[in-house]
Write an enzyme that holds these catalytic residues in place. Structure first.
Site, mmCIF file in Angstrom:
data_model
loop_
_atom_site.group_PDB
_atom_site.id
_atom_site.type_symbol
_atom_site.label_atom_id
_atom_site.label_comp_id
_atom_site.label_asym_id
_atom_site.label_seq_id
_atom_site.Cartn_x
_atom_site.Cartn_y
_atom_site.Cartn_z
ATOM 1 N N LYS A 1 55.983 -112.195 13.809
ATOM 2 C CA LYS A 1 56.979 -111.788 14.805
ATOM 3 C C LYS A 1 58.348 -111.542 14.174
ATOM 4 O O LYS A 1 59.136 -110.762 14.719
ATOM 5 C CB LYS A 1 57.090 -112.847 15.913
ATOM 6 N N GLU B 1 65.861 -116.942 19.445
ATOM 7 C CA GLU B 1 66.330 -115.883 20.349
ATOM 8 C C GLU B 1 67.119 -116.497 21.487
ATOM 9 O O GLU B 1 66.876 -117.638 21.874
ATOM 10 C CB GLU B 1 65.136 -115.125 20.974
ATOM 11 N N HIS C 1 51.598 -119.831 30.589
ATOM 12 C CA HIS C 1 51.309 -118.694 29.703
ATOM 13 C C HIS C 1 49.936 -118.081 29.902
ATOM 14 O O HIS C 1 49.481 -117.283 29.095
ATOM 15 C CB HIS C 1 51.542 -119.045 28.236
ATOM 16 N N ARG D 1 45.229 -105.404 20.076
ATOM 17 C CA ARG D 1 43.857 -105.497 20.603
ATOM 18 C C ARG D 1 43.742 -104.746 21.932
ATOM 19 O O ARG D 1 44.752 -104.316 22.486
ATOM 20 C CB ARG D 1 43.535 -106.968 20.867
HETATM 21 C C1 MV4 Z 1 60.824 -115.097 25.837
HETATM 22 C C2 MV4 Z 1 61.196 -115.494 27.125
HETATM 23 C C3 MV4 Z 1 62.533 -115.547 27.427
HETATM 24 N N1 MV4 Z 1 63.455 -115.278 26.489
HETATM 25 N N2 MV4 Z 1 61.779 -114.815 24.933
HETATM 26 C C4 MV4 Z 1 56.142 -115.931 26.285
HETATM 27 C C5 MV4 Z 1 55.004 -115.254 25.640
HETATM 28 C C6 MV4 Z 1 55.538 -114.632 24.396
HETATM 29 N N3 MV4 Z 1 55.032 -113.309 24.264
HETATM 30 C C7 MV4 Z 1 57.026 -114.652 24.558
HETATM 31 N N4 MV4 Z 1 57.303 -115.285 25.821
HETATM 32 C C8 MV4 Z 1 58.566 -115.344 26.319
HETATM 33 N N5 MV4 Z 1 59.557 -115.025 25.455
HETATM 34 C C9 MV4 Z 1 63.047 -114.912 25.276
HETATM 35 N N6 MV4 Z 1 63.996 -114.647 24.358
HETATM 36 C C10 MV4 Z 1 60.191 -115.786 28.033
HETATM 37 C C11 MV4 Z 1 58.880 -115.730 27.641
HETATM 38 C C12 MV4 Z 1 57.938 -116.111 28.646
HETATM 39 C C13 MV4 Z 1 56.955 -115.252 29.107
HETATM 40 C C14 MV4 Z 1 56.826 -113.974 28.600
HETATM 41 C C15 MV4 Z 1 55.825 -113.154 29.056
HETATM 42 C C16 MV4 Z 1 54.955 -113.600 30.043
HETATM 43 C C17 MV4 Z 1 55.077 -114.849 30.546
HETATM 44 C C18 MV4 Z 1 56.079 -115.686 30.090
HETATM 45 C C19 MV4 Z 1 56.192 -116.936 30.639
HETATM 46 C C20 MV4 Z 1 57.162 -117.765 30.206
HETATM 47 C C21 MV4 Z 1 58.036 -117.358 29.208
#
Ligand code: MV4
Length: 465
Positions: free
Chosen positions: A116, A200, A235, A291
């Site tokens: 990442k 972040e 998640h 994927r």
């Molecule tokens: C985040 C975020 C808020 N701020 N990054 C969760 C899965 C991963 N792909 C990254 N995720 C997140 N990153 C920042 N800077 C909130 C999430 C996140 C989230 C993202 C996508 C789908 C569901 C989620 C549930 C909680 C938090």
């Protein structure tokens, strides 16, 4: 085109891939674990090889054994599905080295997007919007504190090798930072044997929106619109839909263009997904998934493009079957994921034998399922049993069809989250698409209603489960 393809997966996605292969006139080879001896994918494939002799948990990730079976069975390609070996660059490389085609992008792209921090660097160089944060791996607590002070709290510490919500921790204030950093580092070491972490700004209430892209081996790239995936719990995504009501035509266009430019820049040559978070009319790159995703079905529903057939065809060096201007978006589609979970035991997995099973059908309904009557759901694997997809001329019709389909779906012998899905479909905020990744946390009544033993709910469960 391939003559025979090994499907290195199980459950509904293995079934989905076998179906695509059959339509393409390609023979399918299933692999299965002992508990999956009479699973749907084992039955439906043209050939099936038992992968026993391992711990059942590791069956579908045994690279050497799977590659060996591909050779023995005369398969010319391997489809990894999602999860398991689908995003392991070493597996893709080993498959290629064995002279077999890996159905997915080349291993270098999988490796790049799996890191990442490296992915963030690429996006920075392309001018793709990123959440404020560190541009390289964090080397010390002092460095983390400096960056966090600059961008402001709360911050989110993420593992470079993480993804999909694994290996993340929020620090709400300076005094939580050191602990959060340690926790994520330790998780990263034990899960991925890689302690690199980055930081972040934490967005508190974003939407999660992703864009489906495809690229072939001839330099053609298209997008297939977005998917709104905000409704999740711990998640695990639960409901996805397309299109996303929150996007203006301008922002949608911008987001889809950005996704295509990323695919182009890295020479992406398969189907893939660019994940964004979206807050206050701004979107930010999160990660790229290399994927086929669980929720690809809703994109298929509104575009009429068969993404799995396309993915197989691209791997066989054919050009994309569609150009951007050919892709038309029709109607609205919603996917609900059916999990074997017991609501009164706080949604823990609910294994057991499915004693009776009636699948929903009728207009605008698609069911992708890995189970059937007589099948025993074990605790060895993911608890997702099926995906119910409802397609309508507009969002209201797709919601009505989803409610109807969920009520028709009868699974006896195990507990499922169907009552919770029905409650979501009936919710007034959901109806107005007033949603975010915090939706279920903010709608505790949906979870409480399904988990209490109140009589009314139990009648609903008895009648409509
Ligand atoms: C985040 C975020 C808020 N701020 N990054 C969760 C899965 C991963 N792909 C990254 N995720 C997140 N990153 C920042 N800077 C909130 C999430 C996140 C989230 C993202 C996508 C789908 C569901 C989620 C549930 C909680 C938090």
């Amino acid at each position: 085109m391939f003559k025979r393809v090994l499907v290195a997966n199980r459950g509904e996605i293995a079934v989905r891939i076998i179906r695509a292969l059959r339509e393409m006139g390609i023979e399918s080879v299933a692999v299965y674990s002992n508990p999956d001896q009479d699973a749907l994918h084992t039955i439906l494939a043209d050939y099936a090889f038992c992968l026993d002799g391992n711990r059942v948990q590791e069956t579908y990730t045994n690279m050497d054994k799977i590659i060996n079976i591909a050779k023995i069975s005369g398969a010319d390609a391997i489809h990894p599905g999602y999860g398991f070996l689908s995003e392991r660059p070493n597996f893709a490389k080993a498959v290629e080295d064995a002279g077999i085609t890996f159905i997915g992008p080349n291993s270098d792209i999988i490796r790049l997007m799996g890191d990442k921090i490296e992915a963030r660097k690429v996006m920075l160089s392309l001018g793709v919007p990123l959440v404020k944060g560190s541009e390289t791996a964090i080397s010390s607590y002092e460095e983390a504190a400096l960056i966090a002070d600059k961008i402001g709290y709360p911050v989110l510490i993420k593992a470079a090798a993480g993804g999909g919500g694994m290996g993340m921790k929020i620090a709400s204030s300076p005094n939580e930072l050191e602990q959060a950093l340690e926790t994520v580092k330790n998780t990263a070491i034990s899960l991925y044997a890689d302690e690199s972490v980055f930081l972040e700004k934490y967005l508190i209430k974003p939407r999660h929106i992703e864009v489906q892209v495809m690229g072939d081996k001839h330099g053609n790239y298209v997008h297939l619109g977005e998917r709104e995936c905000s409704i999740q719990r711990r998640h695990m995504k639960i409901v996805e839909e397309t299109p996303c009501l929150a996007l203006s035509p301008e922002i949608r266009e911008e987001m889809c263009k950005t996704a295509v430019s990323i695919a182009k820049a890295v020479g992406y040559n398969s189907v893939g997904t660019v994940e964004f978070i979206y807050e206050d009319n701004e979107f930010y790159f999160l990660e790229m998934n290399t994927r086929i995703q669980v929720e690809h079905t809703i994109t298929e529903a509104v575009t009429s493009v068969d993404l799995v057939k396309e993915q197989i065809s691209i791997a066989a060096c054919n050009p994309l079957s569609v150009k951007q201007e050919d892709i038309k978006f029709n109607g609205h589609a919603i996917e609900c994921r059916i999990y074997a979970e017991d609501p009164i035991k706080s949604f823990t997995p609910s294994p057991g034998k499915i004693t009776d099973y009636i699948a929903p059908g009728g207009p605008g309904i698609r069911l992708d399922s890995g189970v059937r009557a007589g099948y025993t759901v074990s605790t060895y694997y993911d608890s997702m049993l099926s995906k119910l997809i409802a397609i309508g001329k507009d969002r209201d019709e797709s919601i009505d069809r989803m409610k109807r389909g969920l009520k028709e779906f009868y699974i006896e012998g195990i507990k499922t989250n169907i009552p919770m899905l029905i409650a979501i479909m009936k919710d007034s905020d959901f109806k107005e698409s007033n949603i975010s990744t915090k939706f279920l946390e903010e709608h505790n009544k949906i979870i409480e209603e399904c988990s209490s033993e109140r009589k009314t709910i139990f009648i609903a469960v008895e009648n409509s489960n």
